[in-house]
Design a protein around this motif. Structure first.
Motif, short mmCIF file in Angstrom:
data_model
loop_
_atom_site.label_atom_id
_atom_site.label_comp_id
_atom_site.label_asym_id
_atom_site.label_seq_id
_atom_site.Cartn_x
_atom_site.Cartn_y
_atom_site.Cartn_z
N MET A 1 11.75 32.54 -25.29
CA MET A 1 12.48 32.00 -26.44
C MET A 1 11.65 30.89 -27.08
O MET A 1 11.20 29.97 -26.40
CB MET A 1 13.84 31.47 -25.99
N ASN A 2 11.42 30.99 -28.38
CA ASN A 2 10.63 30.01 -29.11
C ASN A 2 11.46 29.37 -30.21
O ASN A 2 12.43 29.96 -30.71
CB ASN A 2 9.39 30.67 -29.73
N PHE A 3 11.05 28.14 -30.60
CA PHE A 3 11.79 27.40 -31.60
C PHE A 3 10.85 26.91 -32.69
O PHE A 3 9.70 26.55 -32.42
CB PHE A 3 12.50 26.19 -30.97
N SER A 4 11.36 26.88 -33.91
CA SER A 4 10.60 26.32 -35.02
C SER A 4 10.72 24.80 -35.00
O SER A 4 11.46 24.23 -34.19
CB SER A 4 11.13 26.87 -36.34
N GLU A 5 10.03 24.16 -35.90
CA GLU A 5 10.23 22.73 -36.10
C GLU A 5 11.60 22.49 -36.71
O GLU A 5 12.25 23.42 -37.22
CB GLU A 5 9.15 22.18 -37.02
N LEU A 6 12.05 21.24 -36.69
CA LEU A 6 13.33 20.90 -37.30
C LEU A 6 13.17 20.74 -38.81
O LEU A 6 12.19 20.16 -39.28
CB LEU A 6 13.88 19.61 -36.70
N PHE A 7 14.16 21.28 -39.54
CA PHE A 7 14.19 21.13 -40.99
C PHE A 7 15.41 20.31 -41.38
O PHE A 7 16.47 20.42 -40.77
CB PHE A 7 14.25 22.49 -41.68
N GLU A 8 15.24 19.50 -42.42
CA GLU A 8 16.36 18.68 -42.89
C GLU A 8 17.45 19.57 -43.46
O GLU A 8 17.19 20.60 -44.09
CB GLU A 8 15.86 17.69 -43.95
N LEU A 9 18.69 19.16 -43.26
CA LEU A 9 19.84 19.97 -43.66
C LEU A 9 21.02 19.05 -43.96
O LEU A 9 21.14 17.97 -43.37
CB LEU A 9 20.22 20.95 -42.55
N SER A 10 21.90 19.47 -44.85
CA SER A 10 23.15 18.75 -45.09
C SER A 10 24.30 19.73 -45.20
O SER A 10 24.13 20.86 -45.69
CB SER A 10 23.05 17.90 -46.37
N GLY A 11 25.46 19.30 -44.75
CA GLY A 11 26.67 20.11 -44.89
C GLY A 11 26.70 21.38 -44.07
O GLY A 11 27.51 22.27 -44.36
N LEU A 12 25.84 21.50 -43.06
CA LEU A 12 25.77 22.73 -42.24
C LEU A 12 25.51 23.96 -43.11
O LEU A 12 25.91 25.08 -42.76
CB LEU A 12 27.05 22.94 -41.42
N LEU A 13 24.82 23.78 -44.23
CA LEU A 13 24.59 24.88 -45.17
C LEU A 13 23.22 25.50 -44.95
O LEU A 13 22.23 25.16 -45.62
CB LEU A 13 24.74 24.37 -46.61
N GLY A 14 23.16 26.40 -43.99
CA GLY A 14 21.96 27.19 -43.72
C GLY A 14 22.35 28.64 -43.57
O GLY A 14 23.18 28.96 -42.71
#
Length: 456
Positions: free
Chosen positions: A1-14
């Motif tokens: 299992m691999n993970f990307s870097e963290l991306f900024e987000l607001s409002g749980l809108l992904g």
């Protein structure tokens, strides 16, 4: 299992696009569209205000951004970045927005004040192609009042007229009214089409236990009531095959109706003590890693300290009987934390995952083929959400920590998301391929990549 870097987000809108090629992320006023394979920015759009809701069109060519406070919806095109559309509802308050199944019409639910300070809702159907506008009057303000059949041919709308509940069924190709009928409900709370589009389920508010099953032409096929006086229905879910309707109730039980007679075939209880030896109870435990400090060069880097000294989580099989953490609800408060509030069938119809809100740290997995409890996952923290892999029986869940948890018939695994800082996962969503997930926290998100398991 691999993970990307963290991306900024607001409002749980992904949101992943329906075709699986793009990932849309919102950061305040900005909409960032990334390529799923490379995570490189593909498009960047700036909206007029803070984005409160986003939704992809069915063909993944457009994406709408709703700004409810401003009463504005902006639509962006991935193929033509210079093209954009703005829908301004003006003085009418915008309360909801969604795409039609064809991806070329937008349905805005607006609220406007009429006489005597009363509020009335109206649905406006905007066409991106012809710029025409249609109106649907009297939609009801309920949790789930506008639903489409899976094939996109029909739309059902819950309505309230003269203190009585109705349902209208429209043809999505021309928005013509197909059927209009009243419902035997005191306060219609939600509607949901069966995946095959042949049956519409409607249910009453929690004060009245009643589920009604209607045909496409508005005929009442059956009604079901488990009991009368206590609080009633809390959640409803169809199986992907349309063979079963699961009803979660405030009495901490799930009742399963069959599609032939629409009668109850079984009910699943959620007791605080698991006594059956045929049920596997996986318990999450934390252990601090043992580190030989004399081999370290001090002071260690932040990343090294985070990986070496943070507690690790894993599952252990508990010996039955097992007592789960039960929280007694406060009876004199609204929306008591009791009853089955979350339901989800696996894509192959073989399993049902449930959560009893009085036992917030546990997920129950039921074998639908044998109609029995198969597994209980007991977590250290309350369950924030769970979702099935769309391609195979694999359940992902999150608990507001920096770990993601997976269950399949082969077993359980707990995986720590690497990186600095406190990444608290409160929501997750599968990619349509089942090969990755987007993990969402309050301020960040990342993509988790998985290896596909062989289903035996």
């Amino acid at each position: 299992m691999n993970f990307s870097e963290l991306f900024e987000l607001s409002g749980l809108l992904g949101r992943f696009s329906p075709d699986g090629k793009c990932l849309a992320l919102c950061v305040q006023h900005s909409l960032v569209v990334r390529d799923v394979s490379s995570l490189q920015v593909r498009q960047l759009y700036t909206c007029l205000d803070k984005i409160q809701y986003i939704e992809w069109s069915s063909d993944s060519l457009f994406i709408l951004c709703a700004m409810y406070k401003r009463g504005i919806v902006q639509v962006w095109s991935l193929e033509q970045p210079d093209w954009h559309c703005k829908i301004d509802e003006g003085s009418a308050g915008l309360v909801a927005s969604c795409w039609s199944p064809d991806g070329r019409h937008i349905l805005n639910t607006t609220e406007f004040h009429c006489s005597l300070s009363l509020c009335q809702l109206r649905i406006t159907v905007w066409s991106l192609c012809t710029k025409s506008v249609s109106y649907i009057k009297y939609p009801k303000a309920c949790q789930q009042g506008v639903v489409f059949t899976k094939d996109g041919r029909y739309m059902a709308v819950a309505e309230r007229r003269d203190c009585k509940d109705f349902i209208s069924i429209f043809v999505c190709s021309n928005w013509q009214l197909l059927r209009h009928f009243d419902t035997e409900t005191q306060d219609l709370f939600g509607i949901e089409w069966a995946p095959n589009g042949c049956v519409l389920a409607a249910w009453d508010s929690c004060l009245e236990y009643k589920v009604l099953l209607y045909s496409l032409d508005g005929r009442l096929l059956s009604s079901y009531r488990a009991y009368e006086w206590p609080l009633g229905i809390k959640s409803v879910a169809w199986s992907p095959s349309s063979q079963f309707l699961a009803i979660g109730s405030f009495d901490e039980k799930v009742r399963i109706l069959n599609h032939v007679t629409w009668k109850k075939i079984t009910e699943f209880e959620h007791p605080a003590t698991i006594a059956s030896k045929k049920t596997i109870v996986y318990k999450e435990v934390e252990k601090s890693p043992s580190v030989e400090t004399e081999r370290l060069s001090f002071p260690p880097t932040k990343a090294l300290a985070s990986s070496l000294f943070s507690t690790q989580s894993k599952y252990e099989i508990s010996q039955v009987p097992v007592s789960l953490q039960y929280i007694k609800p406060v009876a004199d408060r609204a929306n008591p934390k009791v009853g089955v509030g979350m339901l989800a069938f696996s894509a192959d119809n073989c399993f049902l995952a449930t959560k009893n809100d009085s036992i917030p740290n546990a997920v129950w997995v039921w074998d639908i083929r044998r109609l029995k409890l198969l597994v209980v996952l007991e977590q250290l923290c309350p369950i924030q959400g769970f979702q099935w892999d769309p391609r195979q029986p694999r359940l992902a869940l999150c608990t507001g920590t920096s770990r993601v948890f997976l269950w399949s018939p082969a077993g359980c695994v707990a995986v720590q998301v690497p990186g600095e800082g406190d990444f608290q996962i409160v929501s997750l969503s599968w990619h349509s391929s089942g090969d990755s997930m987007v993990l969402l926290s309050k301020d960040n998100c990342c993509v988790c990549y998985l290896e596909r398991e062989e289903v035996k």
